[in-house]
Scaffold this motif. Structure first.
Motif, PDB file in Angstrom:
ATOM      1  N   GLY A   1       0.773  -1.224   0.000  1.00 15.13           N
ATOM      2  CA  GLY A   1       0.000   0.000   0.000  1.00 15.13           C
ATOM      3  C   GLY A   1       0.805   1.275   0.000  1.00 15.13           C
ATOM      4  O   GLY A   1       0.242   2.356   0.131  1.00 15.13           O
ATOM      5  N   PHE A   2       2.112   1.164  -0.148  1.00 15.80           N
ATOM      6  CA  PHE A   2       2.892   2.395  -0.285  1.00 15.80           C
ATOM      7  C   PHE A   2       2.868   2.793  -1.748  1.00 15.80           C
ATOM      8  O   PHE A   2       3.015   1.968  -2.634  1.00 15.80           O
ATOM      9  CB  PHE A   2       4.327   2.207   0.211  1.00 15.80           C
ATOM     10  CG  PHE A   2       4.419   2.221   1.706  1.00 15.80           C
ATOM     11  CD1 PHE A   2       4.114   3.372   2.421  1.00 15.80           C
ATOM     12  CD2 PHE A   2       4.783   1.102   2.399  1.00 15.80           C
ATOM     13  CE1 PHE A   2       4.187   3.394   3.802  1.00 15.80           C
ATOM     14  CE2 PHE A   2       4.859   1.113   3.780  1.00 15.80           C
ATOM     15  CZ  PHE A   2       4.566   2.261   4.487  1.00 15.80           C
ATOM     16  N   GLY A   3       2.651   4.029  -2.005  1.00 17.43           N
ATOM     17  CA  GLY A   3       2.495   4.521  -3.374  1.00 17.43           C
ATOM     18  C   GLY A   3       1.019   4.614  -3.688  1.00 17.43           C
ATOM     19  O   GLY A   3       0.207   3.788  -3.263  1.00 17.43           O
ATOM     20  N   HIS A   4       0.669   5.654  -4.414  1.00  9.96           N
ATOM     21  CA  HIS A   4      -0.741   5.936  -4.699  1.00  9.96           C
ATOM     22  C   HIS A   4      -1.437   4.802  -5.443  1.00  9.96           C
ATOM     23  O   HIS A   4      -2.529   4.376  -5.054  1.00  9.96           O
ATOM     24  CB  HIS A   4      -0.860   7.244  -5.485  1.00  9.96           C
ATOM     25  CG  HIS A   4      -2.272   7.590  -5.829  1.00  9.96           C
ATOM     26  ND1 HIS A   4      -3.157   8.066  -4.892  1.00  9.96           N
ATOM     27  CD2 HIS A   4      -2.943   7.503  -7.001  1.00  9.96           C
ATOM     28  CE1 HIS A   4      -4.327   8.260  -5.474  1.00  9.96           C
ATOM     29  NE2 HIS A   4      -4.227   7.943  -6.746  1.00  9.96           N
ATOM     30  N   ASP A   5      -0.826   4.303  -6.523  1.00  9.34           N
ATOM     31  CA  ASP A   5      -1.478   3.270  -7.335  1.00  9.34           C
ATOM     32  C   ASP A   5      -1.727   1.996  -6.539  1.00  9.34           C
ATOM     33  O   ASP A   5      -2.815   1.430  -6.578  1.00  9.34           O
ATOM     34  CB  ASP A   5      -0.635   2.950  -8.580  1.00  9.34           C
ATOM     35  CG  ASP A   5      -0.640   4.079  -9.586  1.00  9.34           C
ATOM     36  OD1 ASP A   5      -1.477   4.998  -9.465  1.00  9.34           O
ATOM     37  OD2 ASP A   5       0.205   4.065 -10.504  1.00  9.34           O
ATOM     38  N   GLU A   6      -0.700   1.552  -5.803  1.00  8.23           N
ATOM     39  CA  GLU A   6      -0.853   0.322  -5.026  1.00  8.23           C
ATOM     40  C   GLU A   6      -1.874   0.518  -3.906  1.00  8.23           C
ATOM     41  O   GLU A   6      -2.700  -0.354  -3.651  1.00  8.23           O
ATOM     42  CB  GLU A   6       0.495  -0.110  -4.451  1.00  8.23           C
ATOM     43  CG  GLU A   6       0.448  -1.473  -3.786  1.00  8.23           C
ATOM     44  CD  GLU A   6       1.815  -1.971  -3.382  1.00  8.23           C
ATOM     45  OE1 GLU A   6       2.546  -2.460  -4.269  1.00  8.23           O
ATOM     46  OE2 GLU A   6       2.147  -1.863  -2.185  1.00  8.23           O
ATOM     47  N   SER A   7      -1.839   1.660  -3.257  1.00  7.45           N
ATOM     48  CA  SER A   7      -2.790   1.957  -2.188  1.00  7.45           C
ATOM     49  C   SER A   7      -4.222   1.922  -2.708  1.00  7.45           C
ATOM     50  O   SER A   7      -5.104   1.301  -2.102  1.00  7.45           O
ATOM     51  CB  SER A   7      -2.474   3.326  -1.588  1.00  7.45           C
ATOM     52  OG  SER A   7      -3.416   3.678  -0.618  1.00  7.45           O
ATOM     53  N   GLU A   8      -4.471   2.575  -3.823  1.00  6.62           N
ATOM     54  CA  GLU A   8      -5.813   2.600  -4.407  1.00  6.62           C
ATOM     55  C   GLU A   8      -6.252   1.209  -4.852  1.00  6.62           C
ATOM     56  O   GLU A   8      -7.416   0.839  -4.703  1.00  6.62           O
ATOM     57  CB  GLU A   8      -5.877   3.589  -5.574  1.00  6.62           C
ATOM     58  CG  GLU A   8      -5.752   5.043  -5.132  1.00  6.62           C
ATOM     59  CD  GLU A   8      -6.820   5.474  -4.147  1.00  6.62           C
ATOM     60  OE1 GLU A   8      -8.015   5.203  -4.373  1.00  6.62           O
ATOM     61  OE2 GLU A   8      -6.454   6.090  -3.121  1.00  6.62           O
ATOM     62  N   ALA A   9      -5.331   0.427  -5.407  1.00  7.25           N
ATOM     63  CA  ALA A   9      -5.664  -0.931  -5.849  1.00  7.25           C
ATOM     64  C   ALA A   9      -6.043  -1.806  -4.655  1.00  7.25           C
ATOM     65  O   ALA A   9      -6.998  -2.588  -4.727  1.00  7.25           O
ATOM     66  CB  ALA A   9      -4.489  -1.538  -6.613  1.00  7.25           C
ATOM     67  N   ILE A  10      -5.317  -1.675  -3.556  1.00  4.22           N
ATOM     68  CA  ILE A  10      -5.627  -2.470  -2.362  1.00  4.22           C
ATOM     69  C   ILE A  10      -6.970  -2.048  -1.780  1.00  4.22           C
ATOM     70  O   ILE A  10      -7.786  -2.895  -1.402  1.00  4.22           O
ATOM     71  CB  ILE A  10      -4.499  -2.364  -1.322  1.00  4.22           C
ATOM     72  CG1 ILE A  10      -3.268  -3.116  -1.833  1.00  4.22           C
ATOM     73  CG2 ILE A  10      -4.938  -2.927   0.027  1.00  4.22           C
ATOM     74  CD1 ILE A  10      -2.040  -2.982  -0.948  1.00  4.22           C
ATOM     75  N   LYS A  11      -7.230  -0.767  -1.709  1.00  5.71           N
ATOM     76  CA  LYS A  11      -8.523  -0.293  -1.199  1.00  5.71           C
ATOM     77  C   LYS A  11      -9.665  -0.852  -2.050  1.00  5.71           C
ATOM     78  O   LYS A  11     -10.697  -1.269  -1.533  1.00  5.71           O
ATOM     79  CB  LYS A  11      -8.566   1.230  -1.179  1.00  5.71           C
ATOM     80  CG  LYS A  11      -7.707   1.854  -0.104  1.00  5.71           C
ATOM     81  CD  LYS A  11      -7.751   3.370  -0.223  1.00  5.71           C
ATOM     82  CE  LYS A  11      -6.754   4.050   0.672  1.00  5.71           C
ATOM     83  NZ  LYS A  11      -6.760   5.514   0.490  1.00  5.71           N
ATOM     84  N   ALA A  12      -9.482  -0.848  -3.356  1.00  2.00           N
ATOM     85  CA  ALA A  12     -10.519  -1.364  -4.259  1.00  2.00           C
ATOM     86  C   ALA A  12     -10.712  -2.862  -4.078  1.00  2.00           C
ATOM     87  O   ALA A  12     -11.829  -3.364  -4.158  1.00  2.00           O
ATOM     88  CB  ALA A  12     -10.163  -1.043  -5.708  1.00  2.00           C
ATOM     89  N   ALA A  13      -9.639  -3.587  -3.818  1.00  2.00           N
ATOM     90  CA  ALA A  13      -9.713  -5.046  -3.665  1.00  2.00           C
ATOM     91  C   ALA A  13     -10.211  -5.472  -2.290  1.00  2.00           C
ATOM     92  O   ALA A  13     -10.611  -6.619  -2.105  1.00  2.00           O
ATOM     93  CB  ALA A  13      -8.336  -5.666  -3.922  1.00  2.00           C
ATOM     94  N   SER A  14     -10.217  -4.563  -1.326  1.00  3.25           N
ATOM     95  CA  SER A  14     -10.531  -4.945   0.051  1.00  3.25           C
ATOM     96  C   SER A  14     -11.916  -5.557   0.215  1.00  3.25           C
ATOM     97  O   SER A  14     -12.127  -6.400   1.091  1.00  3.25           O
ATOM     98  CB  SER A  14     -10.364  -3.756   1.001  1.00  3.25           C
ATOM     99  OG  SER A  14     -11.351  -2.782   0.770  1.00  3.25           O
ATOM    100  N   SER A  15     -12.854  -5.185  -0.627  1.00  4.28           N
ATOM    101  CA  SER A  15     -14.208  -5.746  -0.507  1.00  4.28           C
ATOM    102  C   SER A  15     -14.255  -7.236  -0.858  1.00  4.28           C
ATOM    103  O   SER A  15     -15.221  -7.909  -0.539  1.00  4.28           O
ATOM    104  CB  SER A  15     -15.182  -4.968  -1.381  1.00  4.28           C
ATOM    105  OG  SER A  15     -14.830  -5.092  -2.742  1.00  4.28           O
TER     106      SER A  15
END
Length: 145
Positions: free
Chosen positions: A49-63
């Protein structure tokens, strides 16, 4: 069919093909930013989750994960890494033991009751959670960093 109609039709097909290819590339980008899924025993998880792209991808996948953990500093909300995490089931059996290399840890767990222990710089926090099989249980661990 005359040549003019044939060229117009081919141009339209070419444009449609390019648009479809571009849409597929855009849709694939968030998945490319997602860290690799890891497995320990029967449990799949991912962290980072460090870095904007990875952070956003993890947030999206969390569901798609029954358990989502976040690690942050108490003051200022800076994200933390190198957090030691241990998850045990209701019988006290170790389910997952890892060191989170980023502020997010997503875990696929079967329904049940779990104890989460998270340690950062010799300070440990413990939480009890119930995974129901529907939705995502979210927990945030904060430390004075």
């Amino acid at each position: 069919m005359n040549k003019r109609n044939e060229r117009s039709r081919m141009a339209a097909m070419l444009v449609a093909g390019c648009l479809a290819l571009a849409a597929g590339t855009v849709a694939a980008q968030p998945a490319a930013a997602l860290p690799a899924v890891q497995q320990q025993g029967q449990v799949q998880y991912l962290m980072g989750g460090f870095g904007h792209d990875e952070s956003e991808a993890i947030k999206a996948a969390s569901s798609s994960y029954p358990l989502a953990l976040t690690f942050a500093a108490t003051q200022g909300g800076a994200y933390l890494a190198d957090v030691q995490v241990a998850i045990t089931d209701a019988q006290g059996k170790a389910v997952l033991s890892t060191t989170a290399d980023g502020p997010y840890l997503l875990v696929k767990l079967p329904p049940g009751n779990y104890k989460i222990s998270a340690r950062f710089k010799d300070k440990e926090q413990t939480r009890q959670v119930t995974v129901s099989g529907q939705g995502t249980v979210r927990q945030t661990f904060n430390w004075d960093a």
